[in-house]
Design a protein around this motif. Sequence first.
Motif, short mmCIF file in Angstrom:
data_model
loop_
_atom_site.label_atom_id
_atom_site.label_comp_id
_atom_site.label_asym_id
_atom_site.label_seq_id
_atom_site.Cartn_x
_atom_site.Cartn_y
_atom_site.Cartn_z
N LEU A 109 9.41 98.86 18.34
CA LEU A 109 10.44 100.18 18.09
C LEU A 109 10.06 101.31 17.90
N GLY A 160 18.06 103.69 19.92
CA GLY A 160 18.86 103.97 20.93
C GLY A 160 19.32 102.67 21.83
N ASN A 161 18.60 101.68 21.56
CA ASN A 161 18.76 100.29 22.24
C ASN A 161 19.65 99.37 21.28
N ALA A 162 20.96 99.49 21.82
CA ALA A 162 21.87 98.59 21.00
C ALA A 162 21.82 97.15 21.04
N THR A 163 21.25 96.74 22.19
CA THR A 163 20.83 95.09 22.03
C THR A 163 19.99 94.68 20.92
N LEU A 164 18.84 95.62 21.21
CA LEU A 164 17.60 95.21 20.00
C LEU A 164 17.91 95.60 18.67
N GLN B 75 28.04 87.77 24.56
CA GLN B 75 28.38 88.95 25.44
C GLN B 75 28.45 88.58 26.91
N ASP B 97 19.38 98.99 28.33
CA ASP B 97 18.77 98.01 26.97
C ASP B 97 18.20 96.65 27.31
N VAL B 98 19.09 95.97 28.14
CA VAL B 98 18.99 94.69 28.29
C VAL B 98 17.46 94.44 29.09
N ASP B 100 15.09 96.84 29.04
CA ASP B 100 13.85 97.42 27.72
C ASP B 100 13.71 96.17 26.99
N ALA B 101 14.70 95.60 26.41
CA ALA B 101 14.42 94.40 25.31
C ALA B 101 13.60 93.33 26.27
N MET B 104 9.84 94.38 26.16
CA MET B 104 9.16 94.20 24.97
C MET B 104 9.16 92.66 24.50
N PHE B 167 16.71 84.52 21.78
CA PHE B 167 17.42 85.87 22.07
C PHE B 167 16.81 86.05 23.63
N LEU B 171 19.33 87.15 26.82
CA LEU B 171 18.95 88.45 27.61
C LEU B 171 18.91 87.85 29.22
N ARG B 174 22.50 87.57 30.43
CA ARG B 174 23.09 89.01 30.62
C ARG B 174 22.61 89.59 31.84
#
Lengths: 243, 243
Positions: A109, A160-164, B75, B97-98, B100-101, B104, B167, B171, B174
Amino acid sequence: MNQRQTVAERGGAGRPGKNGDGAERHEEIHRSISDAIIEHRLRPGARLREDALAEVFGISRTGIRKILQRLALEQLVTLTPRRGASVTRPTADEAKDVFDARQMVECGLMPEVARRITDDDLRELRDMARRERQALKSGEQSTAIRLSADFHARLARISGNATLADFVERLCSRSSLILAVYGNPGHLGCESHDHDDLIGFLEAGNGERAQAFMGRHLKAIEASLSIVEEEVEAPDLHRIFAD
Amino acid sequence: MNQRQTVAERGGAGRPGKNGDGAERHEEIHRSISDAIIEHRLRPGARLREDALAEVFGISRTGIRKILQRLALEQLVTLTPRRGASVTRPTADEAKDVFDARQMVECGLMPEVARRITDDDLRELRDMARRERQALKSGEQSTAIRLSADFHARLARISGNATLADFVERLCSRSSLILAVYGNPGHLGCESHDHDDLIGFLEAGNGERAQAFMGRHLKAIEASLSIVEEEVEAPDLHRIFAD
DNA sequence: ATGCGCATCATTGTATACATATCGGCGGCC
DNA sequence: GGCCGCCGATATGTATACAATGATGCGCAT
């Protein structure tokens, strides 16, 4: 006894079930228990009886159960089927998993955080780091631990990534538990100036160095742990008769 | 009325409160609802009334609430204070966000997965990929979506890191919701042979290529989405009078 | 005819009561 | 004397009853 105080408090509002929101009360209680665990005021293994909690917070067991369940999903408490709730005692494996996860996510991050960080963020982070140093100096280890967790969580949120960010927040909470079990008393692996150094890299917009530094920082914390499976309770019998 | 049926069902076991475990029943129900959501049999926005669910599964609202709460923390459902539960409708931001997570974490896990993967794992993954292709071919899109999520989750678990695997699992769930909202019908970004290709890299022990491929794979899925804020309900008024 | 206000209803939030399982101590039996 | 089994106590699991709140529809007034 305090039951009375509680009733008085709610009744004092004059409107039973009045209320902007009872849900906020739950949030507040959740935070209370959560903080107590993170600050090691409730040690791993401590039992959390529903009746007792219900009495303390002045709500019925129904609400307490809801909160305990949530804490269980966050892995701060363990719910044993007919035995009730207790503060989670992380295993060595879990400790490794948590720190590996932090290594991956928090480091990953950093570049984005360096890109997005604002002056307000920097100011707030510096303040948090300062309070943490201060707490450490004055021997308030509980407070220092919580502030450290808060710092890491706050940092992640800047991405800015709320999930992470949520994930990191939970990892930090669990780390606090791990520290309680495997940490050496009087020495929490977090060097007090580390966070300030990190802020420096971020202010310079140097995501790469921030990432590398975060990696070393986390490794240092992990290395400071004494991860030895305690094996206290009734271990021998099972091991001996494993075959 | 159905109350009677329920009682009959449990009573039919002959042992009221008998039971290997009521907790397993809850697990089962959780899975049922979870699957229904992931397979798009329950669309985002669908309301989940406690009474109705209690009736369907033959337990009281107490148990249902527990399950709904858990789903909310995962969620998959959204709990609106006095309005009840409904299947979560992810926003465009959440979708980003999801993914992007996932980018990563899932990519970051590939090297370790390549290192640890066993023949049994490979066999199972191939079987899952095969079943997914088959479901896709025969038009069972619901099943295909769930199998795809299962595949990614299973893959992550090979890494040996339970925390990260959990996790990823969430993800993926979702992501399934995101597909339901922003996906184009009849075309789920997942190319059917992608998973097989990925297995190939892993079998060759080539973590680097697996990582890169996973990155492209996820990007492809994300790119196939039509992320346009629907703005269906009462949107204009707010926008018009925003100033 | 339309818009506002009120009453009813449906649904969730909370507490409590009851059933059930586990833990601790005690007595009997071997 | 020690161990097994039983019994009471304690705490959790579950269901249900009651209260409060937001939604819906109707009636009335303008």
